[in-house]
Design a protein around this motif. Structure first.
Motif, PDB file in Angstrom:
ATOM      1  N   ALA A 172       0.808  -1.223   0.000  1.00  0.00           N
ATOM      2  CA  ALA A 172       0.000   0.000   0.000  1.00  0.00           C
ATOM      3  C   ALA A 172       0.839   1.271   0.000  1.00  0.00           C
ATOM      4  O   ALA A 172       0.346   2.346  -0.373  1.00  0.00           O
ATOM      5  CB  ALA A 172      -0.935   0.002   1.208  1.00  0.00           C
ATOM      6  N   GLY A 173       2.097   1.195   0.391  1.00  0.00           N
ATOM      7  CA  GLY A 173       2.948   2.380   0.385  1.00  0.00           C
ATOM      8  C   GLY A 173       3.173   2.963  -0.998  1.00  0.00           C
ATOM      9  O   GLY A 173       3.574   4.130  -1.118  1.00  0.00           O
ATOM     10  N   GLU A 184       8.185   8.967  -8.262  1.00  0.00           N
ATOM     11  CA  GLU A 184       8.344   9.386  -6.869  1.00  0.00           C
ATOM     12  C   GLU A 184       8.794   8.232  -5.993  1.00  0.00           C
ATOM     13  O   GLU A 184       9.714   8.386  -5.157  1.00  0.00           O
ATOM     14  CB  GLU A 184       7.022   9.957  -6.351  1.00  0.00           C
ATOM     15  CG  GLU A 184       6.661  11.313  -6.921  1.00  0.00           C
ATOM     16  CD  GLU A 184       5.241  11.741  -6.575  1.00  0.00           C
ATOM     17  OE1 GLU A 184       4.967  12.954  -6.670  1.00  0.00           O
ATOM     18  OE2 GLU A 184       4.421  10.866  -6.224  1.00  0.00           O
ATOM     19  N   SER A 185       8.165   7.079  -6.147  1.00  0.00           N
ATOM     20  CA  SER A 185       8.572   5.923  -5.356  1.00  0.00           C
ATOM     21  C   SER A 185      10.006   5.515  -5.661  1.00  0.00           C
ATOM     22  O   SER A 185      10.757   5.113  -4.756  1.00  0.00           O
ATOM     23  CB  SER A 185       7.625   4.739  -5.622  1.00  0.00           C
ATOM     24  OG  SER A 185       6.349   4.982  -5.073  1.00  0.00           O
ATOM     25  N   ALA A 186      10.404   5.626  -6.917  1.00  0.00           N
ATOM     26  CA  ALA A 186      11.779   5.284  -7.286  1.00  0.00           C
ATOM     27  C   ALA A 186      12.776   6.231  -6.636  1.00  0.00           C
ATOM     28  O   ALA A 186      13.826   5.794  -6.142  1.00  0.00           O
ATOM     29  CB  ALA A 186      11.923   5.301  -8.806  1.00  0.00           C
ATOM     30  N   ARG A 187      12.454   7.523  -6.629  1.00  0.00           N
ATOM     31  CA  ARG A 187      13.365   8.479  -5.986  1.00  0.00           C
ATOM     32  C   ARG A 187      13.518   8.184  -4.494  1.00  0.00           C
ATOM     33  O   ARG A 187      14.615   8.276  -3.939  1.00  0.00           O
ATOM     34  CB  ARG A 187      12.863   9.906  -6.201  1.00  0.00           C
ATOM     35  CG  ARG A 187      13.102  10.443  -7.604  1.00  0.00           C
ATOM     36  CD  ARG A 187      12.905  11.942  -7.689  1.00  0.00           C
ATOM     37  NE  ARG A 187      11.522  12.328  -7.465  1.00  0.00           N
ATOM     38  CZ  ARG A 187      10.606  12.429  -8.427  1.00  0.00           C
ATOM     39  NH1 ARG A 187      10.947  12.158  -9.690  1.00  0.00           N
ATOM     40  NH2 ARG A 187       9.373  12.803  -8.160  1.00  0.00           N
ATOM     41  N   GLU A 188      12.408   7.831  -3.846  1.00  0.00           N
ATOM     42  CA  GLU A 188      12.471   7.506  -2.426  1.00  0.00           C
ATOM     43  C   GLU A 188      13.367   6.292  -2.165  1.00  0.00           C
ATOM     44  O   GLU A 188      13.994   6.191  -1.105  1.00  0.00           O
ATOM     45  CB  GLU A 188      11.060   7.231  -1.893  1.00  0.00           C
ATOM     46  CG  GLU A 188      10.180   8.467  -1.815  1.00  0.00           C
ATOM     47  CD  GLU A 188       8.767   8.138  -1.377  1.00  0.00           C
ATOM     48  OE1 GLU A 188       8.508   6.954  -1.062  1.00  0.00           O
ATOM     49  OE2 GLU A 188       7.930   9.055  -1.346  1.00  0.00           O
ATOM     50  N   ARG A 189      13.420   5.387  -3.126  1.00  0.00           N
ATOM     51  CA  ARG A 189      14.206   4.171  -2.956  1.00  0.00           C
ATOM     52  C   ARG A 189      15.602   4.279  -3.558  1.00  0.00           C
ATOM     53  O   ARG A 189      16.390   3.331  -3.492  1.00  0.00           O
ATOM     54  CB  ARG A 189      13.461   2.978  -3.585  1.00  0.00           C
ATOM     55  CG  ARG A 189      12.212   2.586  -2.810  1.00  0.00           C
ATOM     56  CD  ARG A 189      11.308   1.661  -3.605  1.00  0.00           C
ATOM     57  NE  ARG A 189      10.241   1.122  -2.796  1.00  0.00           N
ATOM     58  CZ  ARG A 189       9.137   1.797  -2.453  1.00  0.00           C
ATOM     59  NH1 ARG A 189       8.960   3.050  -2.869  1.00  0.00           N
ATOM     60  NH2 ARG A 189       8.224   1.236  -1.691  1.00  0.00           N
ATOM     61  N   THR A 216      13.020  -0.173 -12.309  1.00  0.00           N
ATOM     62  CA  THR A 216      13.284  -1.129 -11.240  1.00  0.00           C
ATOM     63  C   THR A 216      12.108  -1.177 -10.272  1.00  0.00           C
ATOM     64  O   THR A 216      11.677  -2.255  -9.841  1.00  0.00           O
ATOM     65  CB  THR A 216      14.576  -0.753 -10.498  1.00  0.00           C
ATOM     66  OG1 THR A 216      15.656  -0.683 -11.432  1.00  0.00           O
ATOM     67  CG2 THR A 216      14.900  -1.756  -9.404  1.00  0.00           C
ATOM     68  N   THR A 217      11.582   0.001  -9.941  1.00  0.00           N
ATOM     69  CA  THR A 217      10.418   0.070  -9.053  1.00  0.00           C
ATOM     70  C   THR A 217       9.196  -0.564  -9.700  1.00  0.00           C
ATOM     71  O   THR A 217       8.482  -1.354  -9.069  1.00  0.00           O
ATOM     72  CB  THR A 217      10.121   1.539  -8.700  1.00  0.00           C
ATOM     73  OG1 THR A 217      11.269   2.106  -8.064  1.00  0.00           O
ATOM     74  CG2 THR A 217       8.918   1.665  -7.789  1.00  0.00           C
TER      75      THR A 217
END
Length: 538
Positions: free
Chosen positions: A362-363, A371-376, A382-383
């Motif tokens: 859910a995150g 955005e999720s890729a930058r956070e990781r 890849t994300t």
């Protein structure tokens, strides 16, 4: 009489000016319309609904819905009932749950989990179109379902059933089998045929195959509803392809969620409308539907190139787990432009995750892939690859690629109807699932003046009923079915937003189906008046 709506402004669905009247209902039909200028006594009834300050219109028809399982899962179904939707057309985009065999059912359930859930809470007691429609009729404890539903035979499911997931031309025997399946579905009550020509395996069909299936549809007086091959780089050519093959087949055409998306099509709606006008003037039978929003909504797996989907969901996952195959998929998506992404290189900052099948993921919801890729601290691919595998292809997305000027231009067209394309799954669904019809009335009629109120109601009611060949729906007229909406023109509007998408609309106090109140004083009743609406025999 059973019910009379007293002193209401009638917007009858014809597009002509409204008038004030008492509207009496009896036995599920409109029994009498007594205009304020008419002589004689006003009708009485055992129930009186005060229509002062309200407008009365035919029930809204959602020409593109994804409630195939929701209608059997949720007896309330407020997402549609509260909007004033009294009829949904399901079986869309070439993928649904009838006709099937055991193998095909398992495959289609896996493929469109992101649209409808995995179906683990559904008793799949049907295999044919007729059995599915019977299941809708019986609904909950034999009472029915929340709103009426019509069904399109899904071409992708038919192809899956006849020849599997192979990317090849059908053999003569396989084509004959598909023609038979389409004919059986229409004989059993389907209103037409749908396709998802950016979804596998339906997209593997060539024009000759589709034309042959459309000939069957034409024979039964149905219509063809394609999600065509591109809304992006090849959009105009894709529209022209659909017009051409249906004209060759002699089949009516209804263009699903007709729009022009991505940067390559900014401001190009007039070119589409000119194409349609030329065909209409030459005698073509064409209609279309749209939703009043710019972003689209689909599954993340739908963005992949078609060759990556050959063989079905398990084969897709195998390719994603293989580094070499995954690198090839990435190159096509990010450099060449995959056919699943309409021939346009994907922009990960436009791809927002709207829902996941597994709660531990859910995150991702509410964030773009970028955005999720930058956070990781990783590349967007890849994300996306990780999410596809871990969620087993069940993730849904919002794709922010539309243009407001195109949306407004198309909704003005004389063959336009309304369709929500509403996907009800996911933690953060597209607000169109809860807001399409009140948004038309509130934003595009009252606030922006893109359409007059009478014209907009005609788009959302009688035009759709005419396409469905329903002889007694879509108008406020004596003898017609009492599927009706009462709304306040001054306050009606969508409550749903992209931030809070599951909010019900404002300004729609009463909705009736078959003369029975399914929404009363703004609240859902326990009435289940919906049934399967079967094709009117030609």
């Amino acid at each position: 009489m059973d019910t009379v709506v007293r002193d209401v402004r009638v917007i009858d669905g014809t597009g002509t000016p409204s008038y004030r009247a008492d509207v009496a209902l009896d036995g599920g039909r409109i029994a009498e319309i007594h205009r304020e200028t008419d002589a004689g006594p006003r009708p009485g009834a055992s129930r009186v609904v005060d229509g002062a300050g309200l407008a009365l219109s035919p029930g809204f028809i959602d020409m593109h819905a994804h409630s195939d399982l929701a209608l059997l899962r949720d007896p309330s179904h407020e997402a549609k009932a509260a909007q004033g939707v009294t009829l949904e057309v399901i079986g869309q985009d070439g993928l649904s749950y009838a006709p099937v065999d055991d193998r095909t059912l398992a495959e289609v359930r896996a493929q469109i989990t992101g649209w409808n859930g995995d179906g683990s809470d559904i008793d799949f007691s049907w295999r044919t179109v007729g059995e599915y429609l019977d299941r809708l009729d019986h609904g909950f404890d034999g009472q029915g379902i929340a709103v009426n539903a019509a069904y399109l035979v899904p071409q992708g499911t038919v192809r899956m059933l006849a020849l599997g997931w192979d990317d090849r031309a059908a053999t003569p025997a396989e084509l004959a089998r598909m023609r038979q399946l389409v004919a059986e579905g229409l004989e059993q009550g389907a209103v037409g045929l749908s396709s998802g020509l950016t979804y596998t395996p339906g997209m593997y069909a060539d024009d000759a195959e589709l034309t042959e299936l459309c000939r069957v549809v034409a024979r039964y007086g149905g219509y063809y509803c394609p999600h065509h091959r591109s809304y992006g780089a090849g959009a105009l050519g894709a529209y022209e392809e659909m017009v051409g093959l249906t004209r060759q087949a002699g089949c009516a055409l209804h263009l699903a969620h007709a729009t022009m998306n991505f940067g390559v099509n900014k401001g190009r709606a007039p070119e589409l409308l000119a194409l349609l006008d030329r065909a209409l003037e030459d005698g073509a039978d064409i209609t279309l539907d749209t939703y009043p929003y710019t972003p689209g909504c689909t599954t993340l797996v739908a963005m992949l190139p078609s060759w990556a989907s050959e063989g079905g969901p398990d084969a897709i996952l195998d390719r994603l787990r293989d580094d070499a195959a995954a690198a090839r998929i990435r190159h096509v998506m990010e450099v060449d432009g995959a056919d699943g992404c309409h021939g346009v290189p994907i922009e990960w900052d436009t791809i927002e995750i709207s829902g996941v099948s597994h709660p531990e993921l859910a995150g991702y919801v509410g964030r773009t892939v970028a955005e999720s890729a930058r956070e990781r601290g990783e590349e967007p691919w890849t994300t996306a690859r990780r999410l596809l595998v871990e969620d087993r292809l069940g993730s849904t997305i919002l794709q922010h690629v539309g243009h407001e000027e195109n949306v407004r231009a198309i909704m003005r067209h004389r063959v336009h109807t309304g369709g929500s394309d509403g996907i009800l799954q996911g933690h953060k669904p597209h607000p169109r699932a809860y807001g399409t019809f009140p948004k038309y009335l509130g934003t595009y009629v009252r606030e922006l003046g893109v359409l007059s109120l009478e014209e907009c109601v005609a788009h959302l009611t009688s035009r759709a009923a005419a396409r469905l060949r329903l002889p007694d729906r879509g108008l406020v007229r004596e003898g017609y079915r009492a599927d009706l909406v009462l709304f306040d023109p001054e306050t009606v509007g969508a409550g749903s937003t992209f931030e809070t998408p599951r909010v019900l609309p404002a300004g729609i106090p009463h909705v009736l189906i078959d003369g029975r109140l399914v929404i009363e004083d703004g609240r859902r009743t326990d009435v289940l008046a919906g049934r399967a609406v079967r094709r009117t025999r030609s």
